[in-house]
Design an enzyme around this catalytic site. Sequence first.
Site, PDB file in Angstrom:
ATOM      1  N   HIS A  59       0.846  -1.188   0.000  1.00 45.49           N
ATOM      2  CA  HIS A  59       0.000   0.000   0.000  1.00 45.49           C
ATOM      3  C   HIS A  59       0.887   1.246   0.000  1.00 45.49           C
ATOM      4  O   HIS A  59       0.640   2.201  -0.738  1.00 45.49           O
ATOM      5  CB  HIS A  59      -0.919  -0.003   1.222  1.00 45.49           C
ATOM      6  CG  HIS A  59      -1.780   1.222   1.333  1.00 45.49           C
ATOM      7  ND1 HIS A  59      -2.733   1.550   0.403  1.00 45.49           N
ATOM      8  CD2 HIS A  59      -1.797   2.209   2.260  1.00 45.49           C
ATOM      9  CE1 HIS A  59      -3.319   2.694   0.761  1.00 45.49           C
ATOM     10  NE2 HIS A  59      -2.770   3.111   1.881  1.00 45.49           N
ATOM     11  N   LYS A  69      -8.015  13.958   4.497  1.00 42.45           N
ATOM     12  CA  LYS A  69      -8.273  12.830   5.397  1.00 42.45           C
ATOM     13  C   LYS A  69      -9.156  13.237   6.573  1.00 42.45           C
ATOM     14  O   LYS A  69      -9.777  12.391   7.208  1.00 42.45           O
ATOM     15  CB  LYS A  69      -6.953  12.319   5.991  1.00 42.45           C
ATOM     16  CG  LYS A  69      -6.036  11.618   5.033  1.00 42.45           C
ATOM     17  CD  LYS A  69      -6.416  10.153   4.885  1.00 42.45           C
ATOM     18  CE  LYS A  69      -5.271   9.359   4.259  1.00 42.45           C
ATOM     19  NZ  LYS A  69      -5.665   7.934   4.103  1.00 42.45           N
ATOM     20  N   ASP A 121     -10.900   4.706   6.632  1.00 40.74           N
ATOM     21  CA  ASP A 121     -10.163   5.971   6.635  1.00 40.74           C
ATOM     22  C   ASP A 121     -10.446   6.714   5.320  1.00 40.74           C
ATOM     23  O   ASP A 121      -9.595   6.784   4.434  1.00 40.74           O
ATOM     24  CB  ASP A 121      -8.668   5.659   6.796  1.00 40.74           C
ATOM     25  CG  ASP A 121      -7.826   6.917   6.926  1.00 40.74           C
ATOM     26  OD1 ASP A 121      -8.372   7.953   7.320  1.00 40.74           O
ATOM     27  OD2 ASP A 121      -6.625   6.838   6.619  1.00 40.74           O
TER      28      ASP A 121
END
Lengths: 357, 357
Positions: B145, B268, B248
Amino acid sequence: MALKSFVEVSADSHFPLENLPFGVFRPKPAASTAAADPLPPRPGVAIGDFVLDLSAVASAGLFDGPILKNSQCFFQTSLNMFVEMGRPAWREARTTIQKLLSADEPTLRDNDSLRDEALLPMIEVQMLLPTVIGDYTDFFSCLHHHKNCLTIFGEMENGIPPNWENWFHLPMGYHGRASTVVISGTDIIRPRGQGHPRGNSPPYFGPTHKLDFELEMAAIVGPGNELGKPVDINQAADHIFGLVLMNDWSARDMIAWEYVPLGPFLGKSFSTTVSPWIVTLDALEPFACDAPEQDPESFGCFTELSRNGQKPLTLTNGSERKFLEDGDEVILTACCKGKGYNVGFGTCTGKVLPATP
Amino acid sequence: MALKSFVEVSADSHFPLENLPFGVFRPKPAASTAAADPLPPRPGVAIGDFVLDLSAVASAGLFDGPILKNSQCFFQTSLNMFVEMGRPAWREARTTIQKLLSADEPTLRDNDSLRDEALLPMIEVQMLLPTVIGDYTDFFSCLHHHKNCLTIFGEMENGIPPNWENWFHLPMGYHGRASTVVISGTDIIRPRGQGHPRGNSPPYFGPTHKLDFELEMAAIVGPGNELGKPVDINQAADHIFGLVLMNDWSARDMIAWEYVPLGPFLGKSFSTTVSPWIVTLDALEPFACDAPEQDPESFGCFTELSRNGQKPLTLTNGSERKFLEDGDEVILTACCKGKGYNVGFGTCTGKVLPATP
């Protein structure tokens, strides 16, 4: 002309009747009761060298305005409930307290027992974090600090071309660690972590070599907005309770190694110190002025002052510093100068202790 | 062999007697009392399709172990006090509850009025955030990731060479916004912010074009450590109360423009969703195994699944997605498969609503 309180306020005090900053304190236990449980924290306001205990004022029924009359906000161990009530409550409290402490108002001045209960010498109280901190975000406000940091870290250590185009369009910020914000006076233990020397050497682990301070102002924000609903910029002041001084302690070697791509983290999260007295926007409003031109540069940390350790700084006592050494104490202070009075922030202090073995 | 409770637990339930995850709930007001104040939040444990009200169990004096006997921890509106008590308290609670709910234990099983008071159908309660969150940090746990994100954002959008050397030495993390962590089921309003098209165009402002999810596990950490005193890695489990699922949510176009040099921020911070039931390490311990080899790649978000929007993904209903669209609902779920039972996390859900006008 300065306002006049029945409490003596020296000419150089940061806390005259014009200021009235809010904080949370706990009376230090008397020597005879040192073994007893500490007294519970409660909200207070600074006046000269004294603290006005707002729970005592509220108990005496002296908050008689429509918003605060039956409120429990001054019987809490933090200012959160009061902050969340918004600017009308803040102003009502300020008006009531300013009147109560003024020289020609007899209510508190002539009530010996209430005055003794409600006005405590500042040296007899311990200041605590004024609010429970739900989140903490940190911003670049100064273009030159941003340029300096990018140049010093970016060019000198990582070979990344400085890129500050987004600074002109965006608030350049990140989240700090809300749970390690500490009150002025808390010792700062030198953190251990990783740094990375130049070239192909492996990273090292140990106490930071480049412990730095950062001189900042912090805004205590509340009431919040509903999730997903933006705050209109014209209403911003209704959401800012007030300002404190902040020392955003930084381990520069750790940050330089960790900050790509997720930003500063362990090199910032070990401790952040705030001053205890929240100076309200209403107290600061008479001093509002245009922002300074962001040129020439101003320096707010050792990274800038010593060019990342390349040029040691000579202190007034003759010693030299590139970064902070164990035993160093950093004391930040600031005040607005009025005619015959100051509206100040007191101090924000922290002493560096050696890393734990 | 599965443990047996007097509460019916279906074979595919995530919440058998082996799990006993902790959460905080509020009984939904009955239709006849809809106008009344909502009932106060209190801690509970999931068993099958029911919630065991721990405040009712404590009121009945059934927590009779040495740690919990006189504790107020189950009369709080969050689990913080209980979490801060540490693993001995968590284990004592688990032992007591597991016995109380077992098929051959008459105390609760045969007490009709207490059972009716303490066991509530899950569909009749509203789940809330289980703890007050003092801070929230987010880490890369998966190298791929990390590589994927750096490659996609770094190479493709900013011309920055991918640099993941520090990943092998450091926890690559950053602080998220603690104050926008929301409970499963909360609607997610598409955030507005800035993105930056390729080339020399100026940045744009508006609803994000690249709203993404991220499938994560979150650890609820407590009790904390003393400031400046590190936690020995061998004691880490004593500081982790349990795990939840986490989405998230990420606005990729905003992050790509903002993340140099301070990391992800506004892209975010608009919302992060967690599942309501904290599954304890004691419940998960029987399923402990070696970490998977980090090859081949696993994908946990649209940025990876669609290669940043280059390759649309075909969903099982035939529609295509590069990123999330308004009206989409993301449902995360996970469970450990035992012999005849599951230890699961339930679901972590959120529906995307259009940006506010």
